[in-house]
Design an enzyme around this catalytic site. Structure first.
Site, PDB file in Angstrom:
ATOM      1  CE  LYS A   1      -4.195  -1.686   0.102  1.00  0.00           C
ATOM      2  NZ  LYS A   1      -5.219  -1.345  -0.899  1.00  0.00           N
TER       3      LYS A   1
ATOM      4  CE  LYS B   1     -10.449  -5.395  -4.275  1.00  0.00           C
ATOM      5  NZ  LYS B   1     -10.241  -4.230  -3.401  1.00  0.00           N
TER       6      LYS B   1
END
Length: 334
Positions: free
Chosen positions: A107, A214
């Site tokens: 991240k 997703k």
């Protein structure tokens, strides 16, 4: 056809899973689990999402719990380690939670941090994984085009597999991809697929080299498979910080893809200190099958009464959205 609301409420369990490291701004991940005729399913849109968006997640849960799923092409799925926006000194401890993973998603662009911290974190991951490790970065759309171009230049020496959602809009992604193409660093689209009114717009615009999909945000496994087929781009299956139940749905999606070139972001169960079932990476992979929550864990991880009421009310509202959109409720036989 969707189950009647009473059938969903009858089995609903709301859980709160503690995280080992603060991630996406939270220390505890809440989720609502329901049991359908075909098994357990998860409804866990992030708390800030409006009902119209969250109802798609409910559609995915109903599809998973009440419908047969596409045939699997593989029994296990290789997964990546996920490194939150931690200090470089903490990278080794995070990676230790993902044994055998050959890929790490790092991240970057965290609010309140600067590029130098991203560089230090990615450097630490490269040092820990060695030259054979694969590193991808995820900015969650936080940079503008100039910032993204600058950041990718700064991170390029660490041999990036790809940069995920460096900018927010499809137009920005297309412009950035044009600017950095000579560097050979692919651009992946996540939010521009799962949060878009038109999830295929990014592919039509030539704004990405691959798509991140997703199961929950896209309405279920079948819908996600359709999007990949229509986009015509390589796909990476990822999670939305799901419990083991949601991760199992993601793994079954990944197992159903005709081609799976990249490791998937389905090892995030390792970020929790406790979960409703065991689904964490072993030798860098997770199994692609349904899981059944442990009753003792459901009790141990039960959310507070006020949070349970909040989620049940949200479930009711999202069920109403689906009904208003013409999906008829029914009471399936059990």
């Amino acid at each position: 056809m969707i189950p009647a609301l009473a059938d969903l409420l009858d089995t609903a369990r709301v859980v709160a899973l503690p995280l080992a490291t603060r991630f996406r701004g939270v220390d505890v991940r809440e989720a609502l689990l329901i049991e359908g005729p075909n098994g357990w399913a998860e409804f866990s849109p992030f708390v800030e999402y409006p009902d119209a968006e969250a109802s798609t997640w409910l559609a995915a849960a109903i599809d998973f719990g009440w419908s047969a799923q596409p045939e699997a092409r593989r029994k296990t799925v290789q997964v990546n380690a996920t490194v939150p926006a931690v200090a470089a000194a903490r990278v080794d401890a995070v990676l230790a939670r993902f044994p055998g993973c050959r890929t790490a998603k790092v991240k970057v662009a965290e609010s309140g941090q600067v590029l130098a911290e991203d560089v230090a974190r990615v450097r630490a991951v490269r040092e820990a994984m060695g030259p054979e490790g694969r590193i991808r970065v995820d900015a969650n759309g936080a940079w503008n085009v100039d910032e993204a171009e600058h950041a990718i230049h700064a991170l390029a020496p660490f041999d990036l597999e790809y940069a995920e959602q460096p900018c927010g809009s499809v137009a920005e992604l297309a412009e950035l991809r044009r600017r950095v193409k000579y560097m050979g660093i692919p651009i992946a689209a996540d939010e521009s697929v799962r949060k878009a009114a038109d999830p295929l717009a990014v592919a039509r615009a030539g704004a990405a080299d691959l798509v991140v999909i997703k199961a929950q945000p896209l309405g279920g496994i079948r819908r996600a498979l359709d999007i990949v087929a229509e986009a015509g781009l390589p796909a990476v299956v990822s999670s939305a910080l799901d419990t083991a139940v949601g991760l199992a749905q993601g793994a079954m999606l990944a197992a159903s893809l005709p081609d799976l070139e990249h490791d998937c972001g389905l090892g995030t169960g390792a970020l929790f200190t406790d979960d409703v079932a065991e689904l964490i990476p072993v030798d860098g992979a997770v199994p692609a099958h349904r899981v059944v929550p442990d009753p003792a864990r459901l009790d141990r991880l039960a959310a507070s009464e006020d949070r349970r009421d909040w989620w049940l009310d949200r479930l009711s509202r999202c069920h109403a959205v689906l009904s208003e959109n013409g999906v008829r409720a029914t009471r399936p036989e059990r």
